[in-house]
Design an enzyme around this catalytic site. Structure first.
Site, PDB file in Angstrom:
ATOM      1  N   GLY A  12      17.407  37.447  45.767  1.00 34.35           N
ATOM      2  CA  GLY A  12      17.556  38.005  44.420  1.00 34.35           C
ATOM      3  C   GLY A  12      17.842  36.882  43.442  1.00 34.35           C
ATOM      4  O   GLY A  12      17.478  35.719  43.684  1.00 34.35           O
ATOM      5  N   VAL A 125      28.877  34.126  48.958  1.00 32.44           N
ATOM      6  CA  VAL A 125      28.828  34.296  47.497  1.00 32.44           C
ATOM      7  C   VAL A 125      28.927  35.787  47.131  1.00 32.44           C
ATOM      8  O   VAL A 125      29.378  36.141  46.046  1.00 32.44           O
ATOM      9  CB  VAL A 125      27.515  33.700  46.920  1.00 32.44           C
ATOM     10  CG1 VAL A 125      27.501  33.766  45.397  1.00 32.44           C
ATOM     11  CG2 VAL A 125      27.320  32.254  47.370  1.00 32.44           C
ATOM     12  N   ASN A 127      29.885  39.588  46.469  1.00 30.05           N
ATOM     13  CA  ASN A 127      31.145  40.180  46.011  1.00 30.05           C
ATOM     14  C   ASN A 127      31.384  41.546  46.646  1.00 30.05           C
ATOM     15  O   ASN A 127      30.426  42.193  47.061  1.00 30.05           O
ATOM     16  CB  ASN A 127      31.103  40.325  44.480  1.00 30.05           C
ATOM     17  CG  ASN A 127      31.491  39.020  43.813  1.00 30.05           C
ATOM     18  OD1 ASN A 127      32.482  38.396  44.203  1.00 30.05           O
ATOM     19  ND2 ASN A 127      30.718  38.609  42.825  1.00 30.05           N
ATOM     20  N   HIS A 182      38.951  35.300  41.810  1.00 30.55           N
ATOM     21  CA  HIS A 182      37.898  35.230  40.817  1.00 30.55           C
ATOM     22  C   HIS A 182      38.319  36.047  39.595  1.00 30.55           C
ATOM     23  O   HIS A 182      38.938  37.088  39.738  1.00 30.55           O
ATOM     24  CB  HIS A 182      36.683  35.880  41.477  1.00 30.55           C
ATOM     25  CG  HIS A 182      35.386  35.528  40.854  1.00 30.55           C
ATOM     26  ND1 HIS A 182      35.193  34.414  40.089  1.00 30.55           N
ATOM     27  CD2 HIS A 182      34.186  36.151  40.915  1.00 30.55           C
ATOM     28  CE1 HIS A 182      33.935  34.372  39.706  1.00 30.55           C
ATOM     29  NE2 HIS A 182      33.305  35.414  40.194  1.00 30.55           N
TER      30      HIS A 182
END
Ligand code: APR
Length: 318
Positions: A12, A125, A127, A182
């Protein structure tokens, strides 16, 4: 010299752009994997056709078959579903629905890559990051140094970009460190931010720094608000590839990553955002810096959020 092999899962926005940055840096040969037929093949071929123009010799393979990922040195995992509105119902998925879906996807993907690349370093990476790193670690059975999550490099890059903009100076001269989770869970450390060696608080008043920290915290949301149909991908992928570069070239950069901390910072066995030395073995070392009481309080709050998320994740993976 043998070339490194990098596998990127998810073709993606984030995954394909990781492939782009990694090829541009000639980090090694790249295998791009996705569940959608044709997507990694098409993007991989398109990228390979740019090689004569850009002058890189990385070989790029797009595939739906995990056999092609065998013996990778680094695997970057970006697969998952983003938090976006259902086009039919107009509803956002609940946090729990999203967590359950991505736990399943990242668990599946990790099982497939770990079996074929038992010596790889996994960079996560997808989430929610803190949960996904935990899933990848549990499912792979890899030692803790070979599983690491990307969040801090991205937040720190946003922070550095905003500081350079405020000062009208080069981004290259800003060195900074952010800890914790984050976005909202980020722990800013202006005391450890410097501009060509000059401490940031000597160059910007406290209220300007506070405004930059606040914009950094909300950096992901700012981009989602502008794009409307997706989330950030240039900077997140550049961040993941910087981590991959430090590992593949054994540069031993000190980068803020989601790394396993047990005794470190008294965390007690969770992946949290801390400064790490990243080298050929993955996380070579977690660096412990002194924190003020206020910074420590923010860090503790961030760790508590990770603990809650991991508790929910454990219920899903058993
Ligand atoms: N195996 C392989 N690929 C998968 C799987 C799976 N089981 N499930 C989904 N994918 C793929 C999708 O087909 C899609 O191509 O993952 C890709 C995700 O790409 P995007 O939807 O464009 O999402 P992107 O913006 O790249 O974000 C990916 O990174 O920064 C994080 O929050 C972000 O978790 C998200 C992830």
């Amino acid at each position: 010299m043998q070339r490194a092999k990098i596998t990127i899962i998810g073709a993606g926005n984030v995954g394909a752009t990781c492939a782009h940055w990694a090829a541009a840096k000639e980090l090694g040969d790249i295998t791009l994997v996705d569940i959608v037929e044709g997507l990694p093949q098409g993007k991989g071929l398109d990228l390979a056709e740019s090689a004569p123009i850009e002058g890189f010799d990385s070989r790029i393979v797009g595939t739906n078959d995990y056999a092609d990922t065998a013996n990778s040195d680094v695997v970057i995992i970006t697969s998952g579903v983003p938090r976006k509105k259902d086009p039919v119902t107009g509803q956002f998925p609940s946090r729990d629905e999203l967590l359950a879906t991505n736990v399943r996807i990242v668990g599946d993907v990790t099982r497939n890559v770990a079996a074929r690349s038992p010596n790889a370093v996994l960079i996560i990476v997808s989430n929610p990051l803190d949960a996904m790193v935990y899933v990848a670690w549990k499912v792979s059975g890899f030692p803790t140094n070979r599983v690491v999550g990307q969040a801090g490099v991205l937040d720190t890059a946003r922070y550095r970009a905003f500081i350079a903009d405020a000062l009208g100076c080069s981004v290259e001269d800003i060195t900074a460190l952010l800890m914790g989770g984050h976005g909202d869970d980020m722990v800013p450390l202006p005391r450890y931010t410097s501009v060509a060696g000059i401490p940031l608080p000597e160059l910007l008043p406290a209220d300007r720094i506070e405004a930059i920290v606040d914009r950094t915290r909300k950096g992901g949301g700012e981009i989602v608000g502008l794009l409307k149909t997706g989330s950030a991908f240039y900077a997140p992928s550049a961040a993941a590839v910087q981590m991959a570069e430090s590992i593949i070239r054994d540069k031993r950069r000190i980068l803020p990553c989601a790394a396993y901390c047990d005794k470190e910072y008294g965390v007690g066995g969770y992946f949290v955002g801390v400064p790490c030395v990243l080298g050929w073995h993955g996380v070579e070392k977690v660096i412990e810096v002194a924190l003020t009481n206020a910074e420590r309080a923010l860090f503790t709050e961030s760790v508590e959020h990770v603990k809650t998320l991991v508790a929910d994740t454990k219920k899903l993976i058993g």
